[in-house]
Design an enzyme around this catalytic site. Sequence first.
Site, PDB file in Angstrom:
ATOM      1  N   HIS A  49      77.126  31.868  23.998  1.00 25.24           N
ATOM      2  CA  HIS A  49      76.417  32.390  25.163  1.00 25.24           C
ATOM      3  C   HIS A  49      76.196  31.265  26.170  1.00 25.24           C
ATOM      4  O   HIS A  49      76.419  30.094  25.860  1.00 25.24           O
ATOM      5  CB  HIS A  49      75.076  33.025  24.748  1.00 25.24           C
ATOM      6  CG  HIS A  49      74.102  32.070  24.132  1.00 25.24           C
ATOM      7  ND1 HIS A  49      73.756  32.092  22.801  1.00 25.24           N
ATOM      8  CD2 HIS A  49      73.393  31.051  24.667  1.00 25.24           C
ATOM      9  CE1 HIS A  49      72.881  31.135  22.558  1.00 25.24           C
ATOM     10  NE2 HIS A  49      72.644  30.478  23.670  1.00 25.24           N
TER      11      HIS A  49
HETATM   12  P1  TYD Z   1      70.521  33.659  18.848  1.00 30.78           P
HETATM   13  O1  TYD Z   1      70.507  33.646  20.356  1.00 30.78           O
HETATM   14  O2  TYD Z   1      71.530  34.564  18.204  1.00 30.78           O
HETATM   15  O3  TYD Z   1      70.673  32.176  18.288  1.00 30.78           O
HETATM   16  P2  TYD Z   1      71.832  31.099  18.577  1.00 30.78           P
HETATM   17  O4  TYD Z   1      71.661  30.647  19.975  1.00 30.78           O
HETATM   18  O5  TYD Z   1      71.602  29.979  17.618  1.00 30.78           O
HETATM   19  O6  TYD Z   1      73.143  31.776  18.347  1.00 30.78           O
HETATM   20  O7  TYD Z   1      69.063  34.032  18.342  1.00 30.78           O
HETATM   21  C1  TYD Z   1      68.832  34.533  17.047  1.00 30.78           C
HETATM   22  C2  TYD Z   1      67.666  35.501  17.113  1.00 30.78           C
HETATM   23  O8  TYD Z   1      66.458  34.815  17.422  1.00 30.78           O
HETATM   24  C3  TYD Z   1      67.845  36.585  18.170  1.00 30.78           C
HETATM   25  O9  TYD Z   1      67.347  37.795  17.620  1.00 30.78           O
HETATM   26  C4  TYD Z   1      66.947  36.145  19.296  1.00 30.78           C
HETATM   27  C5  TYD Z   1      65.850  35.389  18.575  1.00 30.78           C
HETATM   28  N1  TYD Z   1      65.226  34.299  19.353  1.00 30.78           N
HETATM   29  C6  TYD Z   1      63.890  34.371  19.682  1.00 30.78           C
HETATM   30  O10 TYD Z   1      63.194  35.367  19.380  1.00 30.78           O
HETATM   31  N2  TYD Z   1      63.316  33.331  20.343  1.00 30.78           N
HETATM   32  C7  TYD Z   1      64.025  32.229  20.707  1.00 30.78           C
HETATM   33  O11 TYD Z   1      63.448  31.288  21.309  1.00 30.78           O
HETATM   34  C8  TYD Z   1      65.432  32.174  20.382  1.00 30.78           C
HETATM   35  C9  TYD Z   1      66.268  30.967  20.761  1.00 30.78           C
HETATM   36  C10 TYD Z   1      65.990  33.224  19.690  1.00 30.78           C
END
Ligand code: TYD
Length: 132
Positions: A49
Amino acid sequence: MNYQLLPLEVHGDKRGKLVSLESEKNIPFEIRRVYYIFDTLPEESRGQHAHRTLEQLVVAIDGSCQFVLDDGKERTEIWLNRPDVGLYIGKNMWREMKHFSYGCKLMILASDYYDEKEYIRDYNVFLKEQVQ
Ligand code: TYD
């Protein structure tokens, strides 16, 4: 490419080592959020992303992983494997994290609260927004 590897000052003595991260001092933005990633597995990648407005600093507190960064024109690979180096990632950078060592721990400082609306999770949408 809107990223930078920042060496972090280490206060070390015979008891061990310490690194201090301070908002708008050795970190180039105001810190609004800290999160961390742990229990990682080598075969599982994360990220895929970009952020429209968010700035982040990532530190591999323990272990290592590879960051793939892409600004829509260029792509680069960076290994994060030291607790005394921070990877600053500015806005509009596509990122993927992969090749995690077992038990790798990443600490991420962010310039804003979590807001799913400022994520770009579709690479084609990301590319379109970069040419506008
Ligand atoms: P995700 O964006 O998939 O993580 P990465 O960037 O490591 O791929 O996030 C995983 C899950 O955590 C998703 O359901 C969103 C949640 N999340 C939060 O609730 N707060 C946060 O600060 C972050 C970064 C993720």
